[in-house]
Design a protein around this motif. Structure first.
Motif, mmCIF file in Angstrom:
data_model
loop_
_atom_site.group_PDB
_atom_site.id
_atom_site.type_symbol
_atom_site.label_atom_id
_atom_site.label_comp_id
_atom_site.label_asym_id
_atom_site.label_seq_id
_atom_site.Cartn_x
_atom_site.Cartn_y
_atom_site.Cartn_z
ATOM 1 N N ALA A 62 0.950 -1.188 0.271
ATOM 2 C CA ALA A 62 -0.353 0.104 -0.480
ATOM 3 C C ALA A 62 0.771 1.199 0.078
ATOM 4 O O ALA A 62 0.837 2.104 -0.959
ATOM 5 C CB ALA A 62 -1.135 0.020 0.815
ATOM 6 N N GLY A 66 -4.859 1.382 1.288
ATOM 7 C CA GLY A 66 -4.725 1.520 2.357
ATOM 8 C C GLY A 66 -5.742 1.483 3.605
ATOM 9 O O GLY A 66 -5.845 1.432 4.825
ATOM 10 N N GLN A 67 -7.102 1.286 2.584
ATOM 11 C CA GLN A 67 -8.429 1.908 3.073
ATOM 12 C C GLN A 67 -8.633 0.040 3.445
ATOM 13 O O GLN A 67 -8.326 -0.692 2.750
ATOM 14 C CB GLN A 67 -9.464 1.879 2.207
ATOM 15 C CG GLN A 67 -9.028 3.062 2.408
ATOM 16 C CD GLN A 67 -8.859 4.449 2.860
ATOM 17 O OE1 GLN A 67 -10.509 4.699 4.462
ATOM 18 N NE2 GLN A 67 -7.712 5.009 3.686
ATOM 19 N N LEU A 70 -8.555 -2.122 5.939
ATOM 20 C CA LEU A 70 -7.354 -3.079 6.467
ATOM 21 C C LEU A 70 -8.376 -3.923 7.871
ATOM 22 O O LEU A 70 -9.196 -3.340 8.409
ATOM 23 C CB LEU A 70 -6.035 -2.071 7.743
ATOM 24 C CG LEU A 70 -5.045 -3.007 8.509
ATOM 25 C CD1 LEU A 70 -4.378 -3.347 7.692
ATOM 26 C CD2 LEU A 70 -4.739 -1.548 9.070
ATOM 27 N N THR A 101 -12.961 -2.233 10.074
ATOM 28 C CA THR A 101 -11.582 -1.760 8.940
ATOM 29 C C THR A 101 -11.467 -0.806 8.926
ATOM 30 O O THR A 101 -11.977 0.046 9.946
ATOM 31 C CB THR A 101 -12.683 -1.982 7.555
ATOM 32 O OG1 THR A 101 -13.386 -0.619 7.390
ATOM 33 C CG2 THR A 101 -13.175 -2.470 7.336
ATOM 34 N N GLU A 117 -7.080 1.476 8.528
ATOM 35 C CA GLU A 117 -6.406 2.049 7.138
ATOM 36 C C GLU A 117 -4.967 2.141 7.555
ATOM 37 O O GLU A 117 -4.499 2.331 8.826
ATOM 38 C CB GLU A 117 -6.946 3.979 6.939
ATOM 39 C CG GLU A 117 -6.961 4.508 8.215
ATOM 40 C CD GLU A 117 -7.349 6.219 7.850
ATOM 41 O OE1 GLU A 117 -8.038 6.370 6.349
ATOM 42 O OE2 GLU A 117 -7.010 7.093 8.703
ATOM 43 N N VAL A 118 -4.648 2.174 6.319
ATOM 44 C CA VAL A 118 -3.102 2.760 6.369
ATOM 45 C C VAL A 118 -2.745 3.972 5.360
ATOM 46 O O VAL A 118 -3.272 3.965 4.457
ATOM 47 C CB VAL A 118 -2.432 1.538 5.297
ATOM 48 C CG1 VAL A 118 -0.509 1.705 5.324
ATOM 49 C CG2 VAL A 118 -2.323 0.408 6.330
ATOM 50 N N THR A 174 -5.623 -4.059 2.354
ATOM 51 C CA THR A 174 -5.438 -2.699 2.180
ATOM 52 C C THR A 174 -5.011 -2.706 0.271
ATOM 53 O O THR A 174 -5.453 -1.254 0.170
ATOM 54 C CB THR A 174 -3.927 -2.190 2.748
ATOM 55 O OG1 THR A 174 -3.319 -3.404 1.883
ATOM 56 C CG2 THR A 174 -4.223 -2.067 4.225
ATOM 57 N N SER A 179 -2.656 -7.977 0.947
ATOM 58 C CA SER A 179 -3.213 -7.182 0.845
ATOM 59 C C SER A 179 -4.334 -7.674 0.141
ATOM 60 O O SER A 179 -5.588 -5.967 -0.001
ATOM 61 C CB SER A 179 -2.333 -6.187 0.555
ATOM 62 O OG SER A 179 -1.865 -6.185 -1.005
#
Length: 515
Positions: free
Chosen positions: A262, A290-291, A293, A369, A371-372, A457, A488
Motif C-alpha cells: 500500500a 490503504g483502506q 485494513l 476496517t 486504514e494505512v 489494503t 493485501s
C-alpha cells in the motif's frame, strides 16, 4: 540490471518468494527486491528457528528481522505500539507463529461469489496442496505431500500444560475432537498444524528460494527499499529504489505485504486522491489503497501456572485451538479459542501479575476496517496504521460472546488444576466487567491486540465494483503491467491465520500471471 528482467517482484516474503519461484520455473527472468537482508538458510539465527517464536522477539537480533519502527493503534482507545512484520528473505514467515491453518473452504467460495472468479475452493485447492508436505495427511485428496512447506502436528503427549488443559476443558464443554483442522468442514478442538520440520521453523526462503539459488534467471537484490513504481504512459516499467537507483522490467509485481504494498502504491500516485494531494504527490489513479485494513482481534486472559508446569523457552508456545461458531448470523467458525503455554507479557516483565500462561479468544471473521495512510513521501518513514478493531458493533457482540466462553472455561477443573491459584482471581477485573455488561466494551477496546494477520489494503474484486484496488487477476486497476500479490489483496480477513493463504496466492499467480 536495466531492461534485463521480465518481472520484478518487490518483497521476498511468503507470497513474493512463492510467486518468484514459480515464475522462474516457467522460464521468466525474475528479479526479487527485498528491503531487508539476503541470507542463506543456514545463517538464520537459532532463535528464529525455535519452536517458540517468543525467543526471536526477545533476542538482540530482532531489529534485523522486524520493522521495529512500524507502529499501529489496534483500537481507538489504544496508543500506537509495535506492529510485528518480518523483513529479510522469508518476510513474516521468519517471525510468525508458524501456524499452518487454511481458511475454510467457504471463504474462497465467498470470494468467487463476490466478484472474484477463479478463486473458489475447488480452483485454489490444487495450489493449497502443491505448497504443502503434510506429514500426517498428505495422502488425502485435499492435502499434499512433497511440497516446499512441511505441515507438522505436535503429538498431544508432548503438548504444554495449557494445551492439555484447554483440550480437556473444551471436550468437557462439548466441542468435538478434530485431528485435522484443515479438513473441509472441520470445527472443534484440534492440534495446530505448523510449518516445521523436526520442530524447527521452515520459511519460504528455505522452501522456495534456496532450491533455486543457482538459477541464472532468478536473482535477489537485498537492502533495496523500494520508493515507488516507475510509470510511463499508464504502464509500469520498473521501480525506483530509495537510494535513487532505478531498475526497469517488463512488469512489476508488489508483494511487500499489507503495509508495504500500500505504501509503494501511494508513493507512486496510486491511492486516495485527496490524501495524495495533501502530500504533494501527483495523482495517477484514484483508488482506495490503504483502506479496508483488517486483522483478527485477540483477547488474552492470564493463567498463573504451577511452577513445575511452566513452559521452557524452547517449548512450543501453542499446540491447541478450538474453532467454533458464535451462533450469530454470518460465517461459520467465526471465533477461535487458543492455548498460550507462555504469556509474552510476563516474559517481557510488562505485567508482573499476568502469570506464566494464557488462553485467548480471537474473532476469526471481522467487519471492522482500519486504514494505512502515508505521513510523508519519504520511503524511510513508516505509514500511520490505525486498525480500528471492534469499531463495528457486530464484532463487539461476537467478542463479548467469545470472552464469556473464555470465562466459563476458566472455571473448568482442567484449567484450574494447572494453576497455582484460581485463574478467575487473576482475571477478576475482566470477569466483573463482563458480568456488569456495560463496561465490558471499554475493557475489550482497551485490552485486545491483533494476531498479526493484516489483510485487504489493496482489495481484490470486480473491476466495476468500487472499493477495490486490483481485479481478480491481481492487476492494479487502470495501470498496465502492475500487479499486487500478497495478503493485501484478500477481499476480507479470512477465518484462519494468513501465512498459508499468502503462500497460496504466490503459487496461484505464479501460474496465472501473463508474461
Amino acid at each position: 540490471m536495466t531492461d534485463s528482467w521480465d518481472v520484478i517482484v518487490v518483497g521476498a516474503g511468503s507470497s513474493g518468494l512463492a510467486l518468484a519461484a514459480r515464475l522462474a520455473d516457467r522460464g521468466a527472468r525474475v528479479l526479487i527486491t527485498e528491503a531487508g537482508a539476503d541470507f542463506r538458510s543456514d545463517a538464520l539465527p537459532t532463535e528464529w528457528r525455535s519452536p517458540n517464536p517468543i525467543n526471536g522477539f526477545l533476542s538482540h537480533t530482532r531489529d534485523e528481522y522486524l520493522w521495529t519502527e512500524l507502529r499501529a493503534t489496534r483500537t481507538e482507545l489504544q496508543e500506537p505500539s509495535l506492529l510485528w512484520r518480518g523483513r529479510g528473505v522469508g518476510g513474516s514467515s521468519i517471525v510468525n507463529g508458524q501456524i499452518a491453518i487454511r481458511p475454510p473452504a467457504e471463504d474462497f467460495d465467498e470470494w468467487a461469489e463476490a466478484g472474484c472468479p477463479g478463486w473458489s475452493y475447488a480452483e485454489v485447492l490444487p495450489y493449497l496442496c502443491r505448497l504443502e508436505d503434510d506429514l500426517e495427511f498428505g495422502g488425502e485428496s485435499f492435502h499434499g505431500a512433497g511440497g516446499p512447506i512441511p505441515i507438522y502436528r505436535h503429538p498431544v503427549s508432548a503438548w504444554g500444560a495449557v494445551d492439555k488443559g484447554l483440550r480437556a476443558a473444551a471436550l468437557e464443554h462439548g466441542f468435538p475432537w478434530i485431528e485435522d483442522v484443515n479438513a473441509p468442514g472441520a470445527t472443534g478442538v484440534s492440534p495446530y498444524p505448523i510449518n516445521s520440520r523436526d520442530l524447527r521453523r521452515v520459511t519460504t526462503n528455505d522452501g522456495y528460494l534456496e532450491p533455486r539459488r543457482g538459477l541464472a534467471n532468478l536473482k535477489v537484490r537485498a537492502k533495496a527499499l523500494v520508493d515507488s513504481v516507475l510509470l510511463r504512459d499508464g504502464r509500469a516499467v520498473g521501480i525506483r529504489v530509495a537510494d535513487g537507483s532505478q531498475v526497469e522490467a517488463g512488469q512489476v509485481v508488489l508483494a511487500a505485504g499489507v503495509i508495504g504494498s500500500a505504501e509503494i502504491l501511494m508513493r507512486s500516485g496510486i491511492g486516495p486522491a485527496a490524501a495524495l494531494r495533501s502530500l504533494g504527490i501527483p495523482v495517477v489513479q484514484d483508488l482506495p489503497v490503504g483502506q479496508n485494513l483488517q486483522d483478527h482481534p485477540v483477547l488474552r486472559l492470564s493463567l498463573p501456572l504451577r511452577p513445575e508446569l511452566a513452559a521452557g523457552r524452547e517449548d512450543r508456545h501453542t499446540n491447541c485451538c478450538v474453532r467454533y461458531s458464535s451462533g450469530l448470523d454470518g460465517p461459520a467458525n467465526d471465533l477461535m479459542i487458543v492455548a498460550m503455554n507462555q504469556n509474552v507479557l510476563a516474559l517481557q516483565g510488562a505485567d508482573t501479575r499476568a502469570g506464566s500462561g494464557a488462553v485467548g479468544v480471537w474473532l476469526n471473521r471481522a467487519d471492522s476496517t482500519g486504514e494505512v495512510t502515508l505521513v510523508s513521501r519519504d520511503p524511510r518513514r513508516s505509514a500511520r496504521v490505525r486498525e480500528r478493531m471492534l469499531s463495528d458493533e457486530t464484532d463487539l457482540k461476537r467478542m463479548r460472546l467469545g470472552a464469556q466462553l473464555l470465562v466459563d472455561l476458566l472455571g473448568s477443573p482442567a484449567l484450574k488444576d494447572i494453576c497455582a491459584i484460581d485463574p478467575r482471581d487473576v482475571n477478576r477485573d475482566f470477569i466483573e466487567a463482563a458480568a456488569g455488561g456495560a463496561s465490558v466494551n471499554d475493557v475489550l477496546l482497551r485490552g485486545v491486540s491483533d494476531a498479526q494477520h493484516g489483510t485487504s489494503t489493496c482489495r481484490m474484486g470486480a473491476a466495476d465494483a468500487g472499493n477495490v484496488v486490483v481485479d481478480p487477476d491481481c492487476r492494479v486497476l487502470g495501470i498496465d503491467r502492475l500487479s499486487v500479490v500478497d495478503a493485501s489483496v484478500l477481499p476480507f480477513v479470512p477465518g484462519a491465520n494468513t501465512n498459508l493463504v499468502a503462500i497460496m496466492l504466490g503459487e496461484v499467480m505464479g501460474d496465472r500471471l501473463t508474461l
